[in-house]
Write a protein that holds these residues in place. Structure first.
Motif, PDB file in Angstrom:
ATOM      1  N   MET A 101       0.841  -1.204   0.000  1.00 18.97           N
ATOM      2  CA  MET A 101       0.000   0.000   0.000  1.00 18.97           C
ATOM      3  C   MET A 101       0.879   1.257   0.000  1.00 18.97           C
ATOM      4  N   ARG A 102       1.978   1.228   0.744  1.00 20.28           N
ATOM      5  CA  ARG A 102       2.923   2.343   0.748  1.00 20.28           C
ATOM      6  C   ARG A 102       3.584   2.458  -0.634  1.00 20.28           C
ATOM      7  N   GLY A 103       3.867   1.306  -1.250  1.00 18.91           N
ATOM      8  CA  GLY A 103       4.427   1.298  -2.608  1.00 18.91           C
ATOM      9  C   GLY A 103       3.484   1.959  -3.608  1.00 18.91           C
ATOM     10  N   ASP A 104       2.168   1.696  -3.464  1.00 18.72           N
ATOM     11  CA  ASP A 104       1.175   2.350  -4.319  1.00 18.72           C
ATOM     12  C   ASP A 104       1.263   3.868  -4.189  1.00 18.72           C
ATOM     13  N   ASP A 105       1.282   4.338  -2.940  1.00 18.65           N
ATOM     14  CA  ASP A 105       1.322   5.783  -2.701  1.00 18.65           C
ATOM     15  C   ASP A 105       2.600   6.403  -3.264  1.00 18.65           C
ATOM     16  N   ASP A 106       3.734   5.732  -3.048  1.00 23.52           N
ATOM     17  CA  ASP A 106       5.015   6.251  -3.554  1.00 23.52           C
ATOM     18  C   ASP A 106       5.031   6.298  -5.086  1.00 23.52           C
ATOM     19  N   LEU A 107       4.509   5.241  -5.720  1.00 25.37           N
ATOM     20  CA  LEU A 107       4.493   5.189  -7.182  1.00 25.37           C
ATOM     21  C   LEU A 107       3.563   6.249  -7.758  1.00 25.37           C
ATOM     22  N   LEU A 108       2.378   6.400  -7.175  1.00 20.44           N
ATOM     23  CA  LEU A 108       1.453   7.440  -7.647  1.00 20.44           C
ATOM     24  C   LEU A 108       2.060   8.831  -7.486  1.00 20.44           C
ATOM     25  N   GLU A 109       2.723   9.071  -6.375  1.00 25.12           N
ATOM     26  CA  GLU A 109       3.356  10.376  -6.153  1.00 25.12           C
ATOM     27  C   GLU A 109       4.443  10.626  -7.211  1.00 25.12           C
ATOM     28  N   ALA A 110       5.268   9.612  -7.478  1.00 25.42           N
ATOM     29  CA  ALA A 110       6.330   9.765  -8.480  1.00 25.42           C
ATOM     30  C   ALA A 110       5.738   9.989  -9.873  1.00 25.42           C
ATOM     31  N   LEU A 111       4.676   9.275 -10.198  1.00 20.25           N
ATOM     32  CA  LEU A 111       4.035   9.450 -11.506  1.00 20.25           C
ATOM     33  C   LEU A 111       3.481  10.858 -11.670  1.00 20.25           C
ATOM     34  N   THR A 112       2.782  11.356 -10.653  1.00 18.94           N
ATOM     35  CA  THR A 112       2.160  12.676 -10.768  1.00 18.94           C
ATOM     36  C   THR A 112       3.195  13.797 -10.718  1.00 18.94           C
ATOM     37  N   GLN A 113       4.411  13.513 -10.250  1.00 22.15           N
ATOM     38  CA  GLN A 113       5.473  14.517 -10.232  1.00 22.15           C
ATOM     39  C   GLN A 113       6.370  14.450 -11.472  1.00 22.15           C
ATOM     40  N   ALA A 114       6.106  13.479 -12.348  1.00 19.14           N
ATOM     41  CA  ALA A 114       6.913  13.359 -13.572  1.00 19.14           C
ATOM     42  C   ALA A 114       6.680  14.584 -14.451  1.00 19.14           C
ATOM     43  N   THR A 115       7.761  15.096 -15.021  1.00 22.10           N
ATOM     44  CA  THR A 115       7.665  16.276 -15.877  1.00 22.10           C
ATOM     45  C   THR A 115       8.246  16.038 -17.266  1.00 22.10           C
ATOM     46  N   SER A 116       9.084  15.006 -17.417  1.00 20.13           N
ATOM     47  CA  SER A 116       9.667  14.732 -18.722  1.00 20.13           C
ATOM     48  C   SER A 116       9.794  13.229 -18.931  1.00 20.13           C
ATOM     49  N   GLY A 128      11.153  13.182 -12.797  1.00 15.52           N
ATOM     50  CA  GLY A 128      10.529  14.201 -11.968  1.00 15.52           C
ATOM     51  C   GLY A 128      11.283  14.207 -10.658  1.00 15.52           C
ATOM     52  N   ALA A 129      10.574  14.215  -9.534  1.00 16.30           N
ATOM     53  CA  ALA A 129      11.241  14.117  -8.238  1.00 16.30           C
ATOM     54  C   ALA A 129      11.999  12.789  -8.135  1.00 16.30           C
ATOM     55  N   LYS A 130      11.458  11.751  -8.760  1.00 17.14           N
ATOM     56  CA  LYS A 130      12.111  10.447  -8.853  1.00 17.14           C
ATOM     57  C   LYS A 130      12.158  10.052 -10.321  1.00 17.14           C
ATOM     58  N   THR A 131      13.052   9.151 -10.643  1.00 20.77           N
ATOM     59  CA  THR A 131      13.137   8.610 -11.996  1.00 20.77           C
ATOM     60  C   THR A 131      12.517   7.227 -12.010  1.00 20.77           C
ATOM     61  N   LEU A 132      11.587   7.007 -12.928  1.00 17.99           N
ATOM     62  CA  LEU A 132      10.915   5.713 -13.070  1.00 17.99           C
ATOM     63  C   LEU A 132      11.241   5.140 -14.438  1.00 17.99           C
TER      64      LEU A 132
END
Length: 139
Positions: A101-116, A128-132
């Motif tokens: 569940m924490r992984g879901d939240d972290d992944l969603l946050e990283a996705l919504t912070q992606a800019t390029s 973004g804040a993280k690289t995926l």
């Protein structure tokens, strides 16, 4: 006497190379474009006790279904050149262990912070804040 319309050998080779490049350019450009109408799998190992790895299905107009570590969410990818914006809706409310569940939240946050985004073959990288890193399944 009229002159023959025969190209010198080196000009003919250049012409052939140009035609091959012109014909293959659209497919090479498609290989570098954003992978609309495809699936992307997060480049990660499954969490302990699970075989699930997050997968994003992206439709032809950027509509997306994201199967996270535990839950799922619908969203939209908005792409312009090398920029990306990921919009997400409400996620489902399945109950899983705290780590997933924490992984879901972290992944969603990283996705919504992606800019390029960028693409190298079948690897799509969102920054973004993280690289995926995601891979397009090759099967």
């Amino acid at each position: 006497m009229p002159r023959s319309c025969v190209l010198p050998r080196r000009h003919a080779q250049w012409l052939i190379a140009f035609v091959i490049l012109a014909v293959s350019a659209p497919s090479m450009a498609a290989d570098r474009g954003f992978p609309f109408d495809s699936e992307l799998m997060l480049d990660a190992k499954p969490m302990k006790g699970s075989k699930r790895v997050p997968i994003i299905g992206i439709g032809p107009r950027g509509e997306a279904t994201m199967d996270l570590w535990c839950n799922s969410v619908e969203g939209q990818f908005v792409v312009a050149d090398s920029t990306v914006t990921v919009l997400t809706g409400t996620k489902t409310e399945r109950q899983c262990d705290a780590a997933r569940m924490r992984g879901d939240d972290d992944l969603l946050e990283a996705l919504t912070q992606a800019t390029s985004w960028s693409r190298a073959g079948d690897v799509i990288t969102l920054r973004g804040a993280k690289t995926l890193r995601f891979r397009q399944p090759t099967n």
